[in-house]
Design an enzyme around this catalytic site. Structure first.
Site, PDB file in Angstrom:
ATOM      1  N   CYS B  52      -0.866 -20.687 -16.873  1.00 56.26           N
ATOM      2  CA  CYS B  52       0.304 -19.957 -16.351  1.00 56.26           C
ATOM      3  C   CYS B  52       1.145 -19.428 -17.514  1.00 56.26           C
ATOM      4  CB  CYS B  52       1.139 -20.893 -15.480  1.00 56.26           C
ATOM      5  SG  CYS B  52       2.773 -20.227 -15.102  1.00 56.26           S
ATOM      6  N   CYS B  55       4.758 -21.297 -17.702  1.00 60.24           N
ATOM      7  CA  CYS B  55       4.960 -22.721 -17.970  1.00 60.24           C
ATOM      8  C   CYS B  55       5.432 -22.932 -19.422  1.00 60.24           C
ATOM      9  CB  CYS B  55       3.659 -23.499 -17.727  1.00 60.24           C
ATOM     10  SG  CYS B  55       3.386 -23.917 -15.985  1.00 60.24           S
ATOM     11  N   ASN B  77      10.349  -8.806 -20.082  1.00 56.25           N
ATOM     12  CA  ASN B  77       9.109  -8.632 -19.329  1.00 56.25           C
ATOM     13  C   ASN B  77       8.045  -7.930 -20.180  1.00 56.25           C
ATOM     14  OD1 ASN B  77       7.093  -7.900 -17.398  1.00 56.25           O
ATOM     15  ND2 ASN B  77       8.639  -7.886 -15.779  1.00 56.25           N
ATOM     16  N   HIS B 121       5.806 -26.022 -12.441  1.00 56.89           N
ATOM     17  CA  HIS B 121       4.989 -24.929 -11.901  1.00 56.89           C
ATOM     18  C   HIS B 121       4.900 -24.984 -10.378  1.00 56.89           C
ATOM     19  CE1 HIS B 121       1.790 -21.900 -12.135  1.00 56.89           C
ATOM     20  NE2 HIS B 121       1.083 -22.627 -11.277  1.00 56.89           N
ATOM     21  N   ASN B 185      10.882 -12.052  -6.016  1.00 60.00           N
ATOM     22  CA  ASN B 185       9.823 -11.890  -5.023  1.00 60.00           C
ATOM     23  C   ASN B 185       9.151 -13.236  -4.878  1.00 60.00           C
ATOM     24  OD1 ASN B 185      10.141  -9.082  -4.682  1.00 60.00           O
ATOM     25  ND2 ASN B 185       8.900  -8.671  -6.497  1.00 60.00           N
ATOM     26  N   SER B 193       2.865 -12.483  -8.010  1.00 62.47           N
ATOM     27  CA  SER B 193       1.524 -12.764  -8.495  1.00 62.47           C
ATOM     28  C   SER B 193       1.433 -14.082  -9.267  1.00 62.47           C
ATOM     29  CB  SER B 193       1.030 -11.604  -9.364  1.00 62.47           C
ATOM     30  OG  SER B 193       1.972 -11.300 -10.365  1.00 62.47           O
ATOM     31  N   HIS B 196       4.666 -19.879 -10.098  1.00 61.18           N
ATOM     32  CA  HIS B 196       5.699 -20.551 -10.898  1.00 61.18           C
ATOM     33  C   HIS B 196       7.064 -19.970 -10.490  1.00 61.18           C
ATOM     34  CE1 HIS B 196       6.671 -22.884 -14.651  1.00 61.18           C
ATOM     35  NE2 HIS B 196       7.829 -22.377 -14.274  1.00 61.18           N
ATOM     36  N   HIS B 198      10.169 -18.123 -10.295  1.00 61.05           N
ATOM     37  CA  HIS B 198      10.799 -17.186 -11.228  1.00 61.05           C
ATOM     38  C   HIS B 198      11.377 -15.986 -10.499  1.00 61.05           C
ATOM     39  CE1 HIS B 198       7.007 -15.031 -10.594  1.00 61.05           C
ATOM     40  NE2 HIS B 198       7.554 -13.977 -11.171  1.00 61.05           N
ATOM     41  N   GLN B 200      13.325 -11.868 -11.423  1.00 59.32           N
ATOM     42  CA  GLN B 200      13.305 -10.773 -12.379  1.00 59.32           C
ATOM     43  C   GLN B 200      14.690 -10.144 -12.479  1.00 59.32           C
ATOM     44  OE1 GLN B 200       9.976  -8.057 -12.515  1.00 59.32           O
ATOM     45  NE2 GLN B 200       9.003  -9.112 -10.807  1.00 59.32           N
ATOM     46  N   HIS B 333      21.033 -10.349  -0.542  1.00 62.76           N
ATOM     47  CA  HIS B 333      20.168 -10.061   0.606  1.00 62.76           C
ATOM     48  C   HIS B 333      18.888 -10.884   0.498  1.00 62.76           C
ATOM     49  CE1 HIS B 333      22.379  -6.374   1.741  1.00 62.76           C
ATOM     50  NE2 HIS B 333      22.423  -6.074   0.463  1.00 62.76           N
ATOM     51  N   LYS B 346       6.007  -9.394  10.397  1.00 63.66           N
ATOM     52  CA  LYS B 346       6.442  -8.125  10.955  1.00 63.66           C
ATOM     53  C   LYS B 346       6.009  -7.018  10.006  1.00 63.66           C
ATOM     54  CE  LYS B 346       8.813  -4.864  12.962  1.00 63.66           C
ATOM     55  NZ  LYS B 346       8.357  -4.303  14.253  1.00 63.66           N
ATOM     56  N   PHE B 347       5.387  -5.983  10.537  1.00 64.17           N
ATOM     57  CA  PHE B 347       5.041  -4.833   9.711  1.00 64.17           C
ATOM     58  C   PHE B 347       6.078  -3.737   9.916  1.00 64.17           C
ATOM     59  CE2 PHE B 347       1.075  -7.083   9.943  1.00 64.17           C
ATOM     60  CZ  PHE B 347       0.518  -6.882   8.692  1.00 64.17           C
ATOM     61  N   TYR B 351       6.311   3.715  12.730  1.00 69.14           N
ATOM     62  CA  TYR B 351       7.584   4.173  13.263  1.00 69.14           C
ATOM     63  C   TYR B 351       8.711   3.882  12.292  1.00 69.14           C
ATOM     64  CZ  TYR B 351      11.273   5.414  16.472  1.00 69.14           C
ATOM     65  OH  TYR B 351      12.364   6.037  17.035  1.00 69.14           O
TER      66      TYR B 351
HETATM   67  O1  LIG Z   1       6.656  -7.350 -11.562  1.00 74.35           O
HETATM   68  P1  LIG Z   1       5.714  -8.071 -10.639  1.00 74.35           P
HETATM   69  O2  LIG Z   1       6.280  -9.338 -10.056  1.00 74.35           O
HETATM   70  O3  LIG Z   1       4.352  -8.266 -11.221  1.00 74.35           O
HETATM   71  O4  LIG Z   1       5.491  -7.028  -9.436  1.00 74.35           O
HETATM   72  C1  LIG Z   1       6.067  -7.126  -8.180  1.00 74.35           C
HETATM   73  O5  LIG Z   1       7.442  -6.793  -8.188  1.00 74.35           O
HETATM   74  C2  LIG Z   1       7.780  -5.475  -8.573  1.00 74.35           C
HETATM   75  C3  LIG Z   1       9.284  -5.303  -8.407  1.00 74.35           C
HETATM   76  O6  LIG Z   1       9.708  -5.485  -7.085  1.00 74.35           O
HETATM   77  C4  LIG Z   1       7.008  -4.417  -7.770  1.00 74.35           C
HETATM   78  O7  LIG Z   1       7.233  -3.152  -8.337  1.00 74.35           O
HETATM   79  C5  LIG Z   1       5.509  -4.714  -7.759  1.00 74.35           C
HETATM   80  O8  LIG Z   1       4.853  -3.801  -6.904  1.00 74.35           O
HETATM   81  C6  LIG Z   1       5.296  -6.162  -7.280  1.00 74.35           C
HETATM   82  O9  LIG Z   1       3.924  -6.475  -7.266  1.00 74.35           O
HETATM   83  O1  LIG Z   2       2.590  -1.113  18.227  1.00 72.26           O
HETATM   84  P1  LIG Z   2       1.634  -1.830  17.337  1.00 72.26           P
HETATM   85  O2  LIG Z   2       0.565  -0.931  16.769  1.00 72.26           O
HETATM   86  O3  LIG Z   2       1.033  -3.043  17.975  1.00 72.26           O
HETATM   87  O4  LIG Z   2       2.524  -2.357  16.112  1.00 72.26           O
HETATM   88  C1  LIG Z   2       2.574  -1.803  14.835  1.00 72.26           C
HETATM   89  O5  LIG Z   2       3.284  -0.570  14.808  1.00 72.26           O
HETATM   90  C2  LIG Z   2       4.661  -0.639  15.173  1.00 72.26           C
HETATM   91  C3  LIG Z   2       5.274   0.731  14.969  1.00 72.26           C
HETATM   92  O6  LIG Z   2       5.189   1.179  13.646  1.00 72.26           O
HETATM   93  C4  LIG Z   2       5.423  -1.701  14.374  1.00 72.26           C
HETATM   94  O7  LIG Z   2       6.717  -1.852  14.908  1.00 72.26           O
HETATM   95  C5  LIG Z   2       4.706  -3.050  14.398  1.00 72.26           C
HETATM   96  O8  LIG Z   2       5.362  -3.960  13.557  1.00 72.26           O
HETATM   97  C6  LIG Z   2       3.248  -2.836  13.957  1.00 72.26           C
HETATM   98  O9  LIG Z   2       2.546  -4.061  13.985  1.00 72.26           O
END
Ligand SMILES: O=P(O)(O)O[C@H]1O[C@H](CO)[C@@H](O)[C@H](O)[C@H]1O
Ligand SMILES: O=P(O)(O)O[C@H]1O[C@H](CO)[C@@H](O)[C@H](O)[C@H]1O
Lengths: 383, 383
Positions: B52, B55, B77, B121, B185, B193, B196, B198, B200, B333, B346-347, B351
């Protein structure tokens, strides 16, 4: 590219359509990746899946049976995010209290549809020749037309149309909606839960955030530039420059926009001023089918995988002021998450959520790679 | 909740901090989920991992060796998204041409740091008692302070501080940066990735989109409400109402904001007007450590998993107008993606990307669940 230096240095680019900035860090592609990998898609699906609620002749969640359709099929979403009817909500009075100022809500009703792109369970738009994508465009046009405000200038341009019974209102009173969002989520990485080729259509009484933001900027540009159209100007400029072009034909420019956020983001823009699907003639529709075929095929060829993305159409609101409708300009956004390979995606997370979207490869680099992977679909070459 | 009806109907809620709307569809949680599942996190990591790069005592990508630190450790970084020095870029003249209007870019420089939260770690903030989170807050404060514009009113409030050599400038000339984004993150689902613990810190010459948007709305509220502070007012209101509160102490309110987008999104807001970390006294810092411990523990308890999220601090810009600095109000946040279980997220896709963010469970429902899962960390109970 005139500003070759932007290939090497961190910089921000301005998106005049959203009025927002994106951070570009071209040198960052050299970073090794040790994080999450997407599952590479396996394409061993049957042509017909008896357990799929989208295949012809099958039963859906609420008991309805799909017809044995042979091109596209549209029905009201069994799990709609908005409904046509619901209890009334009266927002509290704006009485100057903290609550009335800071806890604001408004009711939204609407209608959500699902549209299948083909009866075949095991194909995607990338597998479909342009002439079989044409019925999808015709169905989108029908649904859009049949929801237009009859007083809109667009209603005059439209051919009269009727909805199939599966998409009809039942006995509910007719409502005039404000906006229709047509979109597709493709691939598990983009939240799609059924591989059967399909898209969605959400129609609401409110004008959603993104089209609203774009409309404001489109209207401002029009006022400031003596009636010129931002996206018409932009497509013209890009078509001349060529370095961000992926594909174009007589009706559309398609390429990686200067201000794109996702690594291989593409915009399709009508070259002439088209406010919405109803403004297209037969040639425009055929050209759009060709562009969609070209883009989705190149996406799949890029990493030799079924390329995930979310795609959506932006066009004129169903009802709105004449100025809003005239300033609207038909375009499509493709937002695909993959960055380096079939399994390594770009995460728009911490910095991107809290501060500003950030991208690694430049739009010019992305466009070149997508230009260079046209031709037959890799899956067909392998056969 | 006074508007119990909002528990059942689709509606939009307004976010006065961003000036944007979110679509809420409470009935949609009944939808069955057949899509992608996240891998459930396995917590069988060693306390020390020789491979790591975070570490203590280990070698990093560019050959530097980490000290044997015992609390936090900060370094520049090795794959920074912005750099301190780069070739100059002169944007083309604003000559009225389409290109000068539509292809706009500006150079950005900056500095990116990584900060480890612990030498161990195999732990996360959720495993750490408040008193071991305190050094993290102190390190954030140091880094923030040492980048402040010496002319900022905040510089007067700050105690003098020096950066460790691993975070220093080398021989590069000192640059005044505009904004510092501190974030974390957590979890593979959020692009992290390395497990450990951490975070940023990205510092830039430009003010990024999100803080810029918030600052505009904070300043507007202040002007319109006779010098009152939007987030101070909001924390007061929520603390009185209680229905969206997850946890609070004398210095902070933490809960699911009225306008939250992610299912279990949380905001932490200073109850009194604190512009930035430098405004905190010892009690405030201890209270913040307690809040962070309470939230991360509840998150893990909710689905009995190491809960992924992106988290970020918003506070006053490093340099800016007095009005900007006075209108700033410290808050955090937390944006976590999980919706139903350790594996179902949740994706925010089609939409949400094309039209408007959409959420399923309401903030009131989410807050209740998070209130109810306090107490000891589930992993410890299992032992
Ligand atoms: O810098 P990291 O942790 O490798 O990368 C992560 O955080 C970044 C900042 O939010 C993003 O831009 C990268 O896409 C994500 O993989
Ligand atoms: O309606 P679906 O295809 O099941 O759901 C997908 O699309 C929607 C609209 O973008 C999103 O709100 C959901 O989170 C996603 O899983």
């Amino acid at each position: 590219m005139p500003d070759a230096i932007l290939d090497d240095i961190s910089h921000r680019r301005y998106n005049p359509l959203r009025g927002s900035w994106v951070l570009v860090s071209p040198h960052r592609t050299k970073r090794p990746w040790q994080g999450q990998q997407e599952a590479a898609s396996k394409i061993e699906l049957p042509k017909y899946d008896p357990s799929c609620y989208l295949c012809p002749g099958n039963k859906r969640a609420q008991g309805d049976v799909n017809p044995k359709y042979d091109r596209t099929f549209v029905f009201v979403n069994d799990y709609a995010a908005v409904k046509e009817q619901q209890a009334e909500y009266d927002p509290p009075d704006q009485d100057g209290s903290l609550a009335s100022r800071l806890l604001r809500a408004e009711s939204t009703t609407g209608k959500c549809y699902v549209i299948t792109f083909s009866p075949d369970h095991n194909i995607t738009l990338a597998d479909m020749p342009a002439q079989t994508i044409l019925p999808v465009i015709e169905t989108w046009t029908k649904i859009y037309t049949s929801h237009l405000d009859p007083h809109s200038p667009l209603a005059k341009a439209a051919e009269p149309t009727t909805l199939p019974p599966s998409a009809s209102n039942g006995n509910l009173p007719h409502q005039q909606y404000r906006y229709m969002q047509i979109f597709e989520n493709k691939g598990q990485a983009m939240g799609c839960s059924n591989p059967h080729p399909h898209g969605q259509i959400w129609t609401t009484t409110s004008l959603p955030e993104e089209p609203s933001l774009e409309l404001q900027n489109l209207q401002r540009y029009r006022r400031e530039q003596g009636g010129c159209n931002l996206l018409e100007d932009y497509a013209k400029l890009e078509s001349e420059k060529g370095e961000r072009t992926v594909f174009e034909n007589s009706s559309f420019w398609a390429g990686c926009p200067w201000w794109g956020t996702w690594p291989f983001e593409i915009m399709v823009i009508a070259k002439e001023h088209k406010r919405a699907l109803v403004d297209f003639d037969q040639q425009n529709k055929e050209d759009l089918a060709e562009v969609i075929a070209e883009i989705t095929r190149r996406y799949d060829n890029l990493f030799e995988t079924s390329f995930p993305y979310s795609m959506g159409l932006h066009q004129a609101p169903l009802s709105g002021t004449n100025e809003e409708i005239e300033a609207s300009h038909f375009h499509i956004h493709f937002y695909p998450p993959l960055l380096r390979s079939a399994t390594v995606r770009k995460f728009l997370v911490g910095y991107e959520m809290m501060a500003e979207p950030q991208r690694d490869i430049t739009p010019e680099q992305a466009a070149k790679r997508l230009r260079d992977c046209g031709g037959e679909l890799y899956r067909r070459k392998l056969q």
